[in-house]
Structure formats: C-alpha cells, structure tokens
Design an enzyme around this catalytic site. Structure first.
Site, PDB file in Angstrom:
ATOM      1  N   ARG A 254       0.862  -1.194   0.000  1.00  0.00           N
ATOM      2  CA  ARG A 254       0.000   0.000   0.000  1.00  0.00           C
ATOM      3  C   ARG A 254       0.887   1.230   0.000  1.00  0.00           C
ATOM      4  O   ARG A 254       1.871   1.298   0.727  1.00  0.00           O
ATOM      5  CB  ARG A 254      -0.839   0.055   1.288  1.00  0.00           C
ATOM      6  CG  ARG A 254      -1.949  -0.896   1.353  1.00  0.00           C
ATOM      7  CD  ARG A 254      -3.046  -0.508   2.319  1.00  0.00           C
ATOM      8  NE  ARG A 254      -2.693   0.169   3.550  1.00  0.00           N
ATOM      9  CZ  ARG A 254      -3.584   0.592   4.439  1.00  0.00           C
ATOM     10  NH1 ARG A 254      -4.873   0.418   4.214  1.00  0.00           N
ATOM     11  NH2 ARG A 254      -3.220   1.192   5.547  1.00  0.00           N
TER      12      ARG A 254
ATOM     13  N   THR B 287      -1.550   7.353   0.045  1.00  0.00           N
ATOM     14  CA  THR B 287      -2.890   7.188  -0.538  1.00  0.00           C
ATOM     15  C   THR B 287      -3.586   5.901  -0.095  1.00  0.00           C
ATOM     16  O   THR B 287      -4.789   5.756  -0.306  1.00  0.00           O
ATOM     17  CB  THR B 287      -2.792   7.127  -2.077  1.00  0.00           C
ATOM     18  OG1 THR B 287      -2.007   5.967  -2.411  1.00  0.00           O
ATOM     19  CG2 THR B 287      -2.116   8.361  -2.647  1.00  0.00           C
TER      20      THR B 287
ATOM     21  N   ASP C  75       0.508  -1.591  12.349  1.00  0.00           N
ATOM     22  CA  ASP C  75       1.018  -2.193  11.116  1.00  0.00           C
ATOM     23  C   ASP C  75       1.518  -3.606  11.407  1.00  0.00           C
ATOM     24  O   ASP C  75       2.558  -3.784  12.044  1.00  0.00           O
ATOM     25  CB  ASP C  75       2.143  -1.325  10.544  1.00  0.00           C
ATOM     26  CG  ASP C  75       2.542  -1.789   9.156  1.00  0.00           C
ATOM     27  OD1 ASP C  75       2.873  -2.983   8.999  1.00  0.00           O
ATOM     28  OD2 ASP C  75       2.510  -0.972   8.225  1.00  0.00           O
TER      29      ASP C  75
ATOM     30  N   ASP D 121       5.127  -4.524  10.225  1.00  0.00           N
ATOM     31  CA  ASP D 121       6.175  -3.890  11.027  1.00  0.00           C
ATOM     32  C   ASP D 121       6.346  -4.590  12.371  1.00  0.00           C
ATOM     33  O   ASP D 121       7.473  -4.805  12.836  1.00  0.00           O
ATOM     34  CB  ASP D 121       5.839  -2.409  11.271  1.00  0.00           C
ATOM     35  CG  ASP D 121       6.239  -1.535  10.092  1.00  0.00           C
ATOM     36  OD1 ASP D 121       7.001  -2.010   9.216  1.00  0.00           O
ATOM     37  OD2 ASP D 121       5.797  -0.368  10.050  1.00  0.00           O
TER      38      ASP D 121
HETATM   39  C1  PRP Z   1      -1.021  -4.326   4.711  1.00  0.00           C
HETATM   40  C2  PRP Z   1      -1.720  -5.669   4.905  1.00  0.00           C
HETATM   41  C3  PRP Z   1      -2.552  -5.799   3.666  1.00  0.00           C
HETATM   42  C4  PRP Z   1      -2.955  -4.378   3.400  1.00  0.00           C
HETATM   43  C5  PRP Z   1      -4.350  -4.172   3.891  1.00  0.00           C
HETATM   44  O1  PRP Z   1       0.076  -4.461   3.906  1.00  0.00           O
HETATM   45  O2  PRP Z   1      -0.837  -6.732   5.089  1.00  0.00           O
HETATM   46  O3  PRP Z   1      -1.844  -6.332   2.566  1.00  0.00           O
HETATM   47  O4  PRP Z   1      -2.045  -3.525   4.129  1.00  0.00           O
HETATM   48  O5  PRP Z   1      -4.819  -2.928   3.547  1.00  0.00           O
HETATM   49  P1  PRP Z   1      -5.953  -2.692   2.445  1.00  0.00           P
HETATM   50  O6  PRP Z   1      -7.029  -3.698   2.719  1.00  0.00           O
HETATM   51  O7  PRP Z   1      -6.361  -1.280   2.699  1.00  0.00           O
HETATM   52  O8  PRP Z   1      -5.338  -2.876   1.108  1.00  0.00           O
HETATM   53  P2  PRP Z   1       1.088  -3.256   3.558  1.00  0.00           P
HETATM   54  O9  PRP Z   1       0.859  -2.792   2.162  1.00  0.00           O
HETATM   55  O10 PRP Z   1       1.072  -2.235   4.648  1.00  0.00           O
HETATM   56  O11 PRP Z   1       2.484  -3.982   3.501  1.00  0.00           O
HETATM   57  P3  PRP Z   1       3.270  -4.924   4.548  1.00  0.00           P
HETATM   58  O12 PRP Z   1       2.729  -6.287   4.295  1.00  0.00           O
HETATM   59  O13 PRP Z   1       4.685  -4.765   4.146  1.00  0.00           O
HETATM   60  O14 PRP Z   1       2.976  -4.427   5.932  1.00  0.00           O
HETATM   61  N1  URA Z   2      -2.234  -2.778   7.254  1.00  0.00           N
HETATM   62  C1  URA Z   2      -1.910  -3.034   8.537  1.00  0.00           C
HETATM   63  O1  URA Z   2      -0.903  -3.695   8.820  1.00  0.00           O
HETATM   64  N2  URA Z   2      -2.707  -2.524   9.487  1.00  0.00           N
HETATM   65  C2  URA Z   2      -3.812  -1.821   9.238  1.00  0.00           C
HETATM   66  O2  URA Z   2      -4.501  -1.390  10.184  1.00  0.00           O
HETATM   67  C3  URA Z   2      -4.135  -1.564   7.889  1.00  0.00           C
HETATM   68  C4  URA Z   2      -3.331  -2.062   6.914  1.00  0.00           C
END
Ligand code: PRP
Ligand code: URA
Length: 213
Positions: free
Chosen positions: A105, A109, A203, A206
């Site tokens: 993501r 945005t 997150d 993280d």
């Molecule tokens: C997080 C999570 C999902 C997404 C959810 O990943 O693991 O993939 O956000 O959000 P959405 O439903 O609004 O799309 P992120 O892109 O933060 O990457 P990460 O896995 O590296 O934490």
């Molecule tokens: N991704 C995450 O890891 N946490 C949230 O709350 C939303 C997206």
C-alpha cells in the site's frame, strides 16, 4: 453473511487477541500469539476444502467410513505481512506449494501497488489459500484476486484467510469476488484517516518483522 466465516469468539481467542492488540506486548510475544491465532484460522480454512468419502480398515479388522481431501492445494501469501501465515500452513500441509504476490500500500494514498508475483504453474488446477492478516480497505486483496484470476484460478477455488477485517474491506471484497470464501478472526468497526484498522493493532508487518521502533 454468505461466504464469510468468523472464528468463534471463545475465551481463548479473546485472550489471544488482547495480547496481540496491546501496544505494550513485546515483539516475541506478538509473533508467538499472532501465530497461535493464525493456526486456528488455517485449521478452520481446511474445513472449507472439498472432501470425498473414504472407507478404511482399522487394526481391529472393522471398517471405518471417513473422508479424504479432494484435489490439490497451494498457498499464496500477500507479501509482506501474509508471509507470517506460511508457517502455520506448512505445519498442517507438508510440502505445500507456495506462490507469492508482493503488494504494497502507498503510505500516503493507501492504494495498493503490485510489485512481484510468482505462482505455481498449475495453480489454475489447485485450490488456493490466499493469506493476508489485515483486510482494511480491501484494495490489496482485490488486486491479489486479479492476479490469481489472470492465472486462471476461479473465485470459487480461493479461500481468503485473514486475522482482522473491517466491514468496508469485507463489503468491497465480496462485491469484487462474491464466489470467494473469507475466513476471518475478528471484524473491527472502522478505519482511521490513514486507512488503518481501528482499534486494530497497527502495522502488522512492522510488528511481526520488527521494522517499527
Ligand atoms: C497491509 C496488509 C494488507 C494491506 C491491507 O500491507 O498486510 O496487505 O495492508 O490494507 P488494504 O485492505 O487497505 O489494502 P502493507 O501494504 O502495509 O504492507 P506490509 O505487508 O509490508 O505491511
Ligand atoms: N495494514 C496493517 O498492517 N494494518 C492496518 O490497520 C491496515 C493495513
């Protein structure tokens, strides 16, 4: 709701979620307890795979009418956070084939970007456990569904396994892929202005991988 399974909110599950949502929980505890919930989710997902009757003979010589899984399976984590769910899948399905879809993501945005994909060649013939712990807006998982469909996987053969979801994410996803089942651990009520789940846990990636200080 059709095609939606929420884990029963048992006293155990409530306690596990309380640990992983607590901002004071140490990282090694976060990993341990989130993996405990993920194992419950994967076990539930297996209940949704097709089976057929199988009759075996027990050591007493008597017959037992049971069942066996039908068809082939693979798992596809949405990298990065989805990779936290691989261990539980491997624990219950030895030598399972694992594809990867890397979607991130945009921090400003919250829109998802597809960066990388590598899937088993015969994925269209398999049932797919699509893995991502967080379903917020639903944008990332819908993009992952596009990738699977491009590889010939039908919606009905995908089971999306998820730790925490939101009504908005579920609605978006169900409109996009009505034939796909969702197994979730808990539905949180809302998103904040940055599209983070509230109360959520922050997150996930993280916390799990230790990239937040
Ligand atoms: C997080 C999570 C999902 C997404 C959810 O990943 O693991 O993939 O956000 O959000 P959405 O439903 O609004 O799309 P992120 O892109 O933060 O990457 P990460 O896995 O590296 O934490
Ligand atoms: N991704 C995450 O890891 N946490 C949230 O709350 C939303 C997206």
């Amino acid at each position: 709701m059709q095609n939606l399974t929420i884990l029963p909110y048992t006293p155990q599950l409530k306690a596990l979620f309380t640990i992983i949502r607590n901002k004071d929980t140490k990282r090694y505890e976060f990993i341990f307890y989130s993996e405990r919930i993920i194992r419950l989710l994967i076990e539930e997902a297996l209940n949704h795979l097709p089976t057929q009757e199988k009759i075996v003979t027990t050591p007493t010589g008597a017959k037992f009418t049971g069942s066996e899984f039908l068809g082939k399976l693979c798992a596809v984590p949405i990298v990065r956070a989805g990779e936290s769910m691989e261990k539980a899948v491997r624990e219950v399905c030895r030598a399972i084939r694992i594809g990867k879809i890397l979607i991130q993501r945009d921090e400003e945005t919250a829109l998802p970007e597809l960066i990388y994909e590598k899937l088993p060649e015969d994925i269209s013939k398999r049932h797919v456990l699509l893995l991502d712990p967080m379903l917020a807006t639903g944008g990332s998982v819908c993009k992952a569904i596009d990738v699977l469909k491009e590889h010939g996987v039908s919606e009905e053969k995908i089971i999306f396994v998820n730790l925490i979801s939101t009504p908005k994410g579920i609605e978006t996803f169900q409109r996009y892929a009505p034939g796909t089942k969702i197994i979730t651990g808990f539905i949180d009520p809302e998103l904040d202005s940055r599209a983070y789940i509230i109360p959520g846990l922050g997150d996930f990636g993280d916390l799990y991988f230790g990239t937040q200080f």
